[in-house]
Scaffold this motif. Structure first.
Motif, mmCIF file in Angstrom:
data_model
loop_
_atom_site.group_PDB
_atom_site.id
_atom_site.type_symbol
_atom_site.label_atom_id
_atom_site.label_comp_id
_atom_site.label_asym_id
_atom_site.label_seq_id
_atom_site.Cartn_x
_atom_site.Cartn_y
_atom_site.Cartn_z
ATOM 1 N N PRO A 59 0.802 -1.230 0.000
ATOM 2 C CA PRO A 59 0.000 0.000 0.000
ATOM 3 C C PRO A 59 0.833 1.277 0.000
ATOM 4 O O PRO A 59 0.386 2.291 -0.530
ATOM 5 C CB PRO A 59 -0.827 -0.131 1.283
ATOM 6 C CG PRO A 59 -0.950 -1.600 1.494
ATOM 7 C CD PRO A 59 0.357 -2.170 1.058
ATOM 8 N N ASP A 60 2.034 1.230 0.587
ATOM 9 C CA ASP A 60 2.847 2.435 0.680
ATOM 10 C C ASP A 60 4.207 2.292 0.032
ATOM 11 O O ASP A 60 5.090 3.135 0.219
ATOM 12 C CB ASP A 60 3.048 2.827 2.150
ATOM 13 C CG ASP A 60 3.863 1.787 2.918
ATOM 14 O OD1 ASP A 60 3.981 0.646 2.442
ATOM 15 O OD2 ASP A 60 4.388 2.126 3.999
ATOM 16 N N ALA A 61 4.427 1.240 -0.756
ATOM 17 C CA ALA A 61 5.785 0.992 -1.243
ATOM 18 C C ALA A 61 5.770 0.143 -2.504
ATOM 19 O O ALA A 61 4.821 -0.594 -2.779
ATOM 20 C CB ALA A 61 6.622 0.301 -0.163
ATOM 21 N N VAL A 62 6.879 0.240 -3.246
ATOM 22 C CA VAL A 62 7.119 -0.625 -4.387
ATOM 23 C C VAL A 62 8.630 -0.658 -4.607
ATOM 24 O O VAL A 62 9.337 0.292 -4.266
ATOM 25 C CB VAL A 62 6.376 -0.110 -5.642
ATOM 26 C CG1 VAL A 62 6.998 1.168 -6.177
ATOM 27 C CG2 VAL A 62 6.307 -1.179 -6.721
ATOM 28 N N SER A 101 9.172 11.252 -4.601
ATOM 29 C CA SER A 101 10.263 10.602 -3.880
ATOM 30 C C SER A 101 11.467 10.514 -4.805
ATOM 31 O O SER A 101 11.315 10.252 -6.008
ATOM 32 C CB SER A 101 9.849 9.204 -3.410
ATOM 33 O OG SER A 101 10.810 8.652 -2.536
ATOM 34 N N GLN A 102 12.645 10.738 -4.252
ATOM 35 C CA GLN A 102 13.864 10.637 -5.041
ATOM 36 C C GLN A 102 15.043 10.404 -4.115
ATOM 37 O O GLN A 102 14.966 10.630 -2.905
ATOM 38 C CB GLN A 102 14.083 11.883 -5.892
ATOM 39 C CG GLN A 102 14.179 13.192 -5.120
ATOM 40 C CD GLN A 102 14.221 14.380 -6.069
ATOM 41 O OE1 GLN A 102 14.769 14.322 -7.164
ATOM 42 N NE2 GLN A 102 13.627 15.495 -5.639
ATOM 43 N N LEU A 122 4.732 6.003 -0.191
ATOM 44 C CA LEU A 122 3.841 6.281 -1.309
ATOM 45 C C LEU A 122 2.379 6.172 -0.868
ATOM 46 O O LEU A 122 2.073 5.632 0.196
ATOM 47 C CB LEU A 122 4.122 5.305 -2.447
ATOM 48 C CG LEU A 122 5.551 5.324 -2.999
ATOM 49 C CD1 LEU A 122 5.718 4.262 -4.086
ATOM 50 C CD2 LEU A 122 5.924 6.701 -3.543
ATOM 51 N N ARG A 123 1.493 6.667 -1.678
ATOM 52 C CA ARG A 123 0.067 6.596 -1.385
ATOM 53 C C ARG A 123 -0.515 5.306 -1.939
ATOM 54 O O ARG A 123 -0.080 4.805 -2.981
ATOM 55 C CB ARG A 123 -0.639 7.808 -1.984
ATOM 56 C CG ARG A 123 -0.185 9.134 -1.372
ATOM 57 C CD ARG A 123 -0.692 10.327 -2.150
ATOM 58 N NE ARG A 123 -2.152 10.411 -2.116
ATOM 59 C CZ ARG A 123 -2.845 11.346 -2.786
ATOM 60 N NH1 ARG A 123 -2.206 12.222 -3.555
ATOM 61 N NH2 ARG A 123 -4.167 11.366 -2.702
ATOM 62 N N THR A 146 0.842 1.052 -6.630
ATOM 63 C CA THR A 146 0.834 0.501 -5.279
ATOM 64 C C THR A 146 -0.436 -0.325 -5.053
ATOM 65 O O THR A 146 -1.395 -0.255 -5.812
ATOM 66 C CB THR A 146 0.905 1.633 -4.242
ATOM 67 O OG1 THR A 146 -0.118 2.596 -4.553
ATOM 68 C CG2 THR A 146 2.265 2.317 -4.253
ATOM 69 N N ALA A 147 -0.418 -1.102 -3.978
ATOM 70 C CA ALA A 147 -1.596 -1.887 -3.600
ATOM 71 C C ALA A 147 -2.574 -1.017 -2.812
ATOM 72 O O ALA A 147 -2.201 0.040 -2.287
ATOM 73 C CB ALA A 147 -1.165 -3.086 -2.764
ATOM 74 N N PRO A 148 -3.823 -1.439 -2.683
ATOM 75 C CA PRO A 148 -4.791 -0.692 -1.879
ATOM 76 C C PRO A 148 -4.487 -0.848 -0.385
ATOM 77 O O PRO A 148 -3.728 -1.733 0.019
ATOM 78 C CB PRO A 148 -6.133 -1.341 -2.232
ATOM 79 C CG PRO A 148 -5.865 -2.226 -3.396
ATOM 80 C CD PRO A 148 -4.429 -2.600 -3.345
ATOM 81 N N PRO A 149 -5.114 -0.033 0.460
ATOM 82 C CA PRO A 149 -5.003 -0.246 1.908
ATOM 83 C C PRO A 149 -5.522 -1.627 2.280
ATOM 84 O O PRO A 149 -6.404 -2.185 1.604
ATOM 85 C CB PRO A 149 -5.871 0.865 2.505
ATOM 86 C CG PRO A 149 -5.983 1.900 1.438
ATOM 87 C CD PRO A 149 -5.930 1.159 0.142
#
Length: 525
Positions: A59-62, A101-102, A122-123, A146-149
């Motif tokens: 949900p917040d990362a990849v 993000s960087q 991430l969102r 990203t994935a959902p919550p």
């Protein structure tokens, strides 16, 4: 016969020395700021010959990935044996006007100058675009999501799954089609490369040594991955969506099982396995949690898409018992039914069943290597089944399918590959009894290219349909599967290619198959 883990691992440690140390070490530094002077002289060559990729969405990362390889088929990809500073960016738009993000990391020679950035903060359930910069050169732009919550009510998602992409046996037309379609995630279920040598193949350059020789050393596995990843259609499919990957046998050697393979004594085989695992991780968009520790790699894991779907990604190679009756296609018997034999290993089986006990998802999906459904391949009353699939591990199959029923698992779906053919089946508690309850649905996808062109139904496919009443669909062409999932239904779209023996074949839908919520089993649309 299985080899005892403890004694084999001790033997393994005695045969590893300085020459093998880089391949076998499990330690790599995490992403960190680059140090001044790390880059050295500016290299003007194109470093992105192997493309870019993303994977394992949360949900917040990849994870975002690339490997610097200006000369991809040369040792170390043509790079000097020094770390290189790599900048990366993630944005909310393809033009990178809204960078969210960087950072900077080092591509290190001990990881073949691969880059794995676990982008956090991430969102959820959003598309992002990413790119890299090295020596002033920008990479191609990739799109990810990203994935959902975890508790989100997700009205719809799309995925693709694929497997078995023997480079020399055909063009990756299926990937060109996949890249044009909008998928939230792609699952790759094994045989990303093939390790054995060949005499010749369909594609130009198939007679080059980097294709014709067998892969055993770390350098040989690295070059084999590079030769595959240079393909533009494969690169496009990676750049279009995040991938979730697991391996099967050919990433190491055909039909290996845990620490056993007839090609070498166990201690020597573990060295080869360590080489293969290291090269695999270097070329896949995986987190540092999947970084191999010598011949061991933690691959089974869960990916959740809110309350809509939970994917249990399995590893049915690393912990399995040796194949029954010496492998091949044999009649089932006491060995295949032996409860002491396993395809998942005890720890992974417990992890799977415990996860199902806690699942609140509408669809509970096994993303793994090969068919669970029984595959009687012999015409007539005699039964012959492949020992390398779940048919060779009947007790494992019974525990998993029975465990799903005991835990009231909702909408069990299996997605798999390996067979080089499409096979869609009802999953039964007892495959010897057609009246046994249907407890789940299985979609086995065909190969991307392995097996060359194929045909709609070959004699083997006709036999499978005749002898196995739980099989509802079969096809022997190349392609992949595109799936659309809502709370009410799962639709699998079998996309097939008329010819992979020539470039630019025609891709079409061969079948659309439906599973309805609360109604296990496969229906035609």
């Amino acid at each position: 016969m299985n080899v005892r883990v403890g004694s084999t691992r001790r033997s393994f440690l005695t045969v590893t020395g300085a020459a093998a140390a880089m391949a076998l070490t499990g330690s790599l530094p995490e992403v960190e700021p680059a140090k001044a002077g790390a880059t050295g002289p500016v290299d003007r060559r194109d470093p992105y010959t192997l493309g870019i990729a993303s994977g394992d969405p949360l949900p917040d990362a990849v994870v975002i990935w690339t490997r610097l390889a200006p000369e991809p088929l040369a040792p170390f990809g043509g790079m000097d044996r020094r770390p290189v500073e790599v900048q990366w960016q993630v944005a909310e738009d393809e033009q990178f006007r809204r960078i969210v993000s960087q950072g900077t990391t080092l591509a290190r020679p001990e990881s073949s100058h691969s880059v794995h950035v676990d982008v956090r903060g991430l969102r959820p359930w959003r598309h992002y675009w990413y790119r890299f910069r090295v020596n002033g050169k920008l990479s191609p732009v990739g799109r990810t999501r990203t994935a959902p919550p975890p508790n989100a009510v997700v009205p719809e998602m799309s995925l693709a799954f694929a497997s078995c992409q023997a480079w020399w046996e055909g063009w990756y037309t299926a990937y060109a089609d996949m890249a044009k379609r909008d998928h939230d995630v792609v699952f790759f279920l094994g045989d990303y490369i093939y390790e054995f040598g060949i005499d010749r193949g369909i594609r130009p350059h198939s007679n080059e040594p980097y294709i014709t020789q067998q892969t055993v050393t770390l350098d040989e596995y690295r070059v084999r991955y590079a030769s595959y990843k240079m393909d533009p259609d494969l690169q496009a499919a990676h750049a279009a969506a995040p991938w979730v990957v697991t391996l099967d046998d050919h990433e190491v050697v055909d039909n290996w099982a845990d620490e056993a393979h007839p090609s070498a004594p166990p201690a020597q085989f573990l060295v080869r396995r360590a080489n293969a695992f290291r090269a695999y991780w270097e070329h896949m968009p995986l987190r540092f949690a999947q970084l191999p520790n010598g011949p061991d790699m933690q691959l089974y894991r869960r990916i959740r898409y809110g309350r809509l779907a939970e994917f249990s990604v399995l590893d049915t190679r690393q912990y399995r018992s040796d194949q029954a009756y010496g492998d091949g296609t044999k009649a089932p018997g006491p060995e295949t039914k032996d409860p002491a034999r396993t395809i998942t290993g005890d720890a992974q089986e417990k992890w799977l069943l415990d996860g199902w006990s806690a699942s609140q998802s509408r669809w509970n999906v096994l993303a793994h290597q090969t068919a669970i459904a029984r595959l009687d391949t012999k015409d007539g009353p005699e039964v012959l089944v492949p020992m390398d699939t779940w048919d060779g591990y009947e007790a494992s199959r019974d525990r998993v399918l029975g465990g799903a029923v005991q835990r009231n698992v909702r909408n069990l779906v299996s997605i798999a590959g390996d067979l080089h053919r499409s096979v869609a089946s009802d999953l039964k508690l007892d495959f010897t009894n057609p009246d046994s309850p249907t407890v789940g649905s299985e979609f086995v996808g065909t190969s991307i290219s392995s097996g060359i062109d194929g045909m709609d139904l070959d004699p083997g496919g006709l036999t499978l349909l005749k002898e196995n009443p739980h099989i509802k669909f079969g096809n022997f062409q190349r392609g992949y599967v595109s799936c659309n999932i809502t709370p009410q239904r799962w639709i699998s779209d079998y996309r097939v290619v008329d010819k992979v023996s020539v470039p630019n074949g025609t891709v079409s839908t061969r079948a659309k198959l439906l599973v309805e919520d609360g109604r296990p089993g496969i229906q035609s649309v």
